[in-house]
Design a protein around this motif. Structure first.
Motif, mmCIF file in Angstrom:
data_model
loop_
_atom_site.group_PDB
_atom_site.id
_atom_site.type_symbol
_atom_site.label_atom_id
_atom_site.label_comp_id
_atom_site.label_asym_id
_atom_site.label_seq_id
_atom_site.Cartn_x
_atom_site.Cartn_y
_atom_site.Cartn_z
ATOM 1 N N ASP A 36 1.626 6.284 -7.138
ATOM 2 C CA ASP A 36 0.505 7.092 -7.590
ATOM 3 C C ASP A 36 0.835 8.581 -7.486
ATOM 4 O O ASP A 36 0.440 9.370 -8.338
ATOM 5 N N GLN A 37 1.538 8.987 -6.426
ATOM 6 C CA GLN A 37 1.924 10.392 -6.254
ATOM 7 C C GLN A 37 2.908 10.811 -7.331
ATOM 8 O O GLN A 37 2.843 11.917 -7.841
ATOM 9 N N GLN A 38 3.832 9.919 -7.705
ATOM 10 C CA GLN A 38 4.822 10.251 -8.720
ATOM 11 C C GLN A 38 4.203 10.360 -10.103
ATOM 12 O O GLN A 38 4.671 11.128 -10.936
ATOM 13 N N SER A 39 3.152 9.585 -10.349
ATOM 14 C CA SER A 39 2.544 9.595 -11.680
ATOM 15 C C SER A 39 1.384 10.577 -11.790
ATOM 16 O O SER A 39 0.802 10.724 -12.852
ATOM 17 N N ALA A 40 1.040 11.235 -10.676
ATOM 18 C CA ALA A 40 -0.064 12.192 -10.691
ATOM 19 C C ALA A 40 0.330 13.420 -11.522
ATOM 20 O O ALA A 40 1.466 13.886 -11.460
ATOM 21 N N PRO A 41 -0.622 13.954 -12.312
ATOM 22 C CA PRO A 41 -0.304 15.149 -13.107
ATOM 23 C C PRO A 41 -0.018 16.340 -12.199
ATOM 24 O O PRO A 41 -0.676 16.530 -11.175
ATOM 25 N N VAL A 42 0.966 17.118 -12.570
ATOM 26 C CA VAL A 42 1.369 18.276 -11.757
ATOM 27 C C VAL A 42 0.708 19.524 -12.233
ATOM 28 O O VAL A 42 0.335 19.774 -13.283
ATOM 29 N N PRO A 89 0.810 -1.233 0.000
ATOM 30 C CA PRO A 89 0.000 0.000 0.000
ATOM 31 C C PRO A 89 0.841 1.280 0.000
ATOM 32 O O PRO A 89 0.528 2.227 -0.722
ATOM 33 N N ALA A 90 1.920 1.307 0.786
ATOM 34 C CA ALA A 90 2.776 2.496 0.816
ATOM 35 C C ALA A 90 3.481 2.678 -0.524
ATOM 36 O O ALA A 90 3.597 3.804 -1.033
ATOM 37 N N LEU A 91 3.931 1.597 -1.116
ATOM 38 C CA LEU A 91 4.592 1.675 -2.417
ATOM 39 C C LEU A 91 3.615 2.146 -3.483
ATOM 40 O O LEU A 91 3.948 2.984 -4.323
#
Length: 143
Positions: free
Chosen positions: A137-143, A130-132
């Motif tokens: 998901d945070q790294q692939s989220a659009p900025v 879950p943490a991974l």
């Protein structure tokens, strides 16, 4: 009552794993060895699980379970990165060891250190996942 039924159903599941050969790593690895000494008998085990479950899902329409408020919702059929990566990792572990989670637990009684080590690392992976996933998901989220 719910715990008693869970115990009985769990025992039935474990007995099915044992009788079907799903706790035998060589049988499972034989199923996966399609280019070698392939053993197709586990297809009957899978069919024996998939067919009754498909019928059971159809029978839940408009009904209420005896021991719960509602039946769980069907899973999202969306094919995404998490499903592909997760199922690939699961399949790789299953294929390399010859055990999936249910038989891994059942093999504790006779699997020796190999089965115990697999179960420990499987539980560790379940704890870390879950943490991974959140980090990915945070790294692939659009900025």
């Amino acid at each position: 009552m719910r715990n008693l039924i869970s115990f009985a159903v769990g025992g039935l599941f474990g007995a099915g794993l044992l009788i079907s050969g799903m706790t035998d790593t060589t049988k499972v690895q034989g199923w996966l060895d399609i280019f070698g000494n392939w053993d197709p008998t586990l297809a009957f085990v899978m069919g024996g699980a998939i067919l009754p479950m498909a019928i059971a899902w159809q029978m839940t329409n408009g009904r209420k379970p005896v021991l719960a408020d509602h039946f769980p919702a069907p899973p999202d059929p969306k094919l995404g990165r998490n499903l592909v990566v997760g199922s690939t990792l699961f399949g790789m572990g299953w294929g390399l060891v010859g055990l999936c989670p249910g038989p891994a637990i059942a093999s504790l009684s006779f699997g020796g250190w190999g089965g115990a080590l697999f179960l420990i690392t499987m539980l560790l992976g379940m704890r870390v996942a879950p943490a991974l996933r959140m980090r990915l998901d945070q790294q692939s989220a659009p900025v």
